[in-house]
Design an enzyme around this catalytic site. Structure first.
Site, PDB file in Angstrom:
ATOM      1  N   GLY A 174       0.848  -1.201   0.000  1.00 55.91           N
ATOM      2  CA  GLY A 174       0.000   0.000   0.000  1.00 55.91           C
ATOM      3  C   GLY A 174       0.875   1.238   0.000  1.00 55.91           C
ATOM      4  N   ALA A 175       0.617   2.159  -0.937  1.00 61.71           N
ATOM      5  CA  ALA A 175       1.445   3.370  -1.028  1.00 61.71           C
ATOM      6  C   ALA A 175       0.566   4.609  -0.974  1.00 61.71           C
ATOM      7  CB  ALA A 175       2.275   3.346  -2.308  1.00 61.71           C
ATOM      8  N   GLY A 176      -0.292   4.656   0.048  1.00 61.61           N
ATOM      9  CA  GLY A 176      -1.084   5.859   0.301  1.00 61.61           C
ATOM     10  C   GLY A 176      -0.353   6.715   1.317  1.00 61.61           C
ATOM     11  N   GLY A 215      -0.140   6.505   4.543  1.00 60.30           N
ATOM     12  CA  GLY A 215       0.604   5.776   5.558  1.00 60.30           C
ATOM     13  C   GLY A 215       1.762   4.974   4.983  1.00 60.30           C
ATOM     14  N   SER A 236       2.139  -1.415  -4.555  1.00 64.28           N
ATOM     15  CA  SER A 236       0.908  -0.642  -4.625  1.00 64.28           C
ATOM     16  C   SER A 236       0.017  -1.247  -5.709  1.00 64.28           C
ATOM     17  CB  SER A 236       1.231   0.813  -4.954  1.00 64.28           C
ATOM     18  OG  SER A 236       0.044   1.569  -5.049  1.00 64.28           O
ATOM     19  N   ALA A 271      -1.684  -6.470  -4.712  1.00 65.55           N
ATOM     20  CA  ALA A 271      -1.704  -7.795  -4.082  1.00 65.55           C
ATOM     21  C   ALA A 271      -3.052  -8.448  -4.314  1.00 65.55           C
ATOM     22  CB  ALA A 271      -1.443  -7.656  -2.584  1.00 65.55           C
ATOM     23  N   CYS A 331     -15.148   7.889   8.969  1.00 62.59           N
ATOM     24  CA  CYS A 331     -14.368   9.040   8.544  1.00 62.59           C
ATOM     25  C   CYS A 331     -15.368  10.173   8.297  1.00 62.59           C
ATOM     26  CB  CYS A 331     -13.633   8.635   7.265  1.00 62.59           C
ATOM     27  SG  CYS A 331     -12.540   9.854   6.629  1.00 62.59           S
ATOM     28  N   GLY A 379      -4.302  11.481   9.921  1.00 64.45           N
ATOM     29  CA  GLY A 379      -2.871  11.602   9.669  1.00 64.45           C
ATOM     30  C   GLY A 379      -1.972  11.557  10.894  1.00 64.45           C
ATOM     31  N   CYS A 383      -7.146  17.206  13.350  1.00 65.39           N
ATOM     32  CA  CYS A 383      -7.885  17.325  12.090  1.00 65.39           C
ATOM     33  C   CYS A 383      -8.083  18.781  11.716  1.00 65.39           C
ATOM     34  CB  CYS A 383      -9.230  16.611  12.215  1.00 65.39           C
ATOM     35  SG  CYS A 383     -10.045  16.463  10.619  1.00 65.39           S
ATOM     36  N   LYS A 443      -4.781  24.363   5.667  1.00 64.32           N
ATOM     37  CA  LYS A 443      -4.978  23.153   4.863  1.00 64.32           C
ATOM     38  C   LYS A 443      -4.257  23.279   3.515  1.00 64.32           C
ATOM     39  CE  LYS A 443      -7.712  19.294   4.521  1.00 64.32           C
ATOM     40  NZ  LYS A 443      -8.620  18.470   5.254  1.00 64.32           N
TER      41      LYS A 443
END
Ligand SMILES: Cc1cc2nc3c(=O)[nH]c(=O)nc-3n(C[C@H](O)[C@H](O)[C@H](O)COP(=O)(O)OP(=O)(O)OC[C@H]3O[C@@H](n4cnc5c(N)ncnc54)[C@H](O)[C@@H]3O)c2cc1C
Length: 432
Positions: free
Chosen positions: A15-17, A19, A41, A85, A167, A328, A361, A396
């Site tokens: 996973g390459a988001g 995180g 990814s 994957a 979320c 985050g 946030c 932001k």
């Protein structure tokens, strides 16, 4: 624990988001030449998810918030595959890729984010459903076309989240941003707006509120003429109508609504991605990875997990299921703990580092916004701070620029830690 006889242990980040990317850079920085590092990814580029709502209102072009991976990982000498994957095989220390190839690992860091459970509600979502989404940049680009149609032919708007969603910040953000944009386009007077949420009260945010987010967000909704339904269970959507049950505290149905809409964005519930869903010992029934206090899988000692794919129990019982957000600041602290624990394992020491699991946030409204910090995330807390003002929108924008620059350069820096400490420091000064 390493099962292969290679000279260097192989660390795979899946996973390459937000995180996984941070983890790849930080791990490489910490372990250097002692291990080989590879990122897997399912896409060739990074997308800055927090800016998706801006894409949906054409405040950003999709390309402006995306970064091609290959040149960055090549420069950093981090292996990269964009095949995705198909299945993680943790009892064999292998990953089966979507093209049938197999990747072996000594240590695995799972950072695969959410699978978006649109299919759990009939008619929900952008894949054949009637609502739009801002969860992925491609969804947000489609939402921008739908928003153009709304401006050309104004009518009712419904924004919110489905039962089981975790979320909520982006739903509040998007409702306020739409209000701002419709006022700019001079059609707001022709658009009744409704916010539909499983939260027991406005501003709960899956965190039982932070500071006085209840009054803050209710007041913001009142000022902007946005009505709301809480304890809402969305049962189905059809062309132009959303069916919603309002659930009482004893679980009975207090009211049912058939809400008309021309434009709707509903955040879906999240679950674990198919590649890890249903792996005994690794994931819970929703497919989220079960970890100990060191971010390590409870069943597979060479597997760590971070970000949205981690299992975190809900804050407490609510009439309609409400999940806990993973934002985050929390994700950054998970990365820091995993990096320290991997270094410990490479040194043949037991892992001892723990993530702090705080929440910070910035919710942008386009013409202002709300910021909050919860330390720790689960109440009672040492710090519950919320504030509002035009500065949040500016913050932001700065955050987006900073983060994308950091990604392009492959830099490591605990951003949230610094920002939170600064905000807490300012808050203490203000209260003196
Ligand atoms: C619209 C929106 C706005 C948000 N705004 C904020 C904000 O302003 N501030 C904040 O702190 N948090 C925000 N969040 C919450 C959270 O920080 C983000 O969701 C963040 O992107 C989560 O990071 P992650 O790495 O866990 O997951 P993701 O960023 O979703 O990354 C997961 C990665 O795994 C990859 N993947 C999926 N399946 C596979 C597979 N089979 N094989 C390989 N790779 C795979 C995906 O392509 C993706 O790149 C927001 C969330 C959303 C949805």
């Amino acid at each position: 624990m390493p099962t292969t006889s290679k000279a260097k242990p192989h660390i795979v980040i899946l996973g390459a988001g937000l995180g996984g990317t941070t983890a790849a850079f930080e791990i490489q920085h910490a372990v250097g030449e002692r291990a080989s590092i590879q990122v897997i990814s399912d896409s060739g580029h990074f997308s800055f998810v927090p800016s998706n709502p801006w894409v949906a209102l054409r405040w950003r072009e999709p390309e402006a918030i995306q970064v091609e991976w290959r040149p960055i990982f090549d420069r950093k000498h981090i292996g990269f595959l964009s095949t995705g994957a198909k299945r993680v095989l943790p009892d064999q220390n292998k990953i089966e890729l979507k093209d049938g190839n197999i990747v072996d690992y000594d240590y695995l860091v799972i950072a695969t984010g959410p699978d978006l459970a649109f299919d759990e509600i009939k008619g929900l979502g952008p894949h054949g459903g009637f609502s739009v989404s801002v969860c992925q940049t491609a969804h947000a680009a489609l939402a921008a076309d739908a928003f153009d149609r709304l401006v050309a032919d104004p009518g009712p708007v419904i924004i919110g989240a489905a039962q089981g969603a975790s979320c909520f910040g982006p739903a509040y953000e998007f409702a306020m941003m739409i209000d701002t944009e419709l006022r700019r386009r001079k059609v707001r007077d022709r658009v009744p707006m409704m916010f539909v949420t499983p939260e027991p009260y406005i501003g709960h945010l899956g965190l039982d509120g932070v500071g006085d987010t209840k009054s803050l967000l209710e007041s913001e909704f009142r000022n902007r003429h946005i009505k709301w339904i809480t304890n809402a269970r969305t049962t189905s959507l059809e062309e132009g109508i959303m069916h919603v049950e309002e659930v009482a505290f004893d679980g009975t149905i207090a009211a049912t609504h058939a809400l008309p809409f021309y434009f709707s964005m509903m955040l879906p519930a999240f679950r674990g991605i198919p590649a890890i869903f249903g792996i005994e010992g690794l994931t819970n029934p929703r497919g989220f990875v079960l970890v100990d206090q060191h971010q390590r899988s409870k069943a597979f000692a060479n597997v760590f997990a971070l970000g949205v794919c981690v299992a975190i129990p809900p804050m407490g019982p609510t009439p309609v299921p409400v999940g806990v957000p993973k934002t985050g600041f929390m994700i950054e602290s998970m990365v820091t703990a995993i990096v320290q624990n991997l270094v410990a394992l490479l040194d043949n020491r037991p892992p001892t580092a723990q993530a702090t699991w705080n929440a910070l946030c910035l919710a942008d409204f386009g013409d202002g916004g709300v910021a909050f910090i919860a330390q720790p995330q689960i109440p009672p807390r040492n710090l519950s701070w919320s504030s509002q003002g035009r500065w949040v929108h500016l913050a932001k924008v700065i955050f987006e620029r900073y983060f994308l620059r950091k990604i392009r350069r492959g830099e490591t820096e605990p951003f949230y830690e610094r920002l939170a400490l600064k905000a807490i420091g300012l808050n203490k000064l203000k209260s003196k």
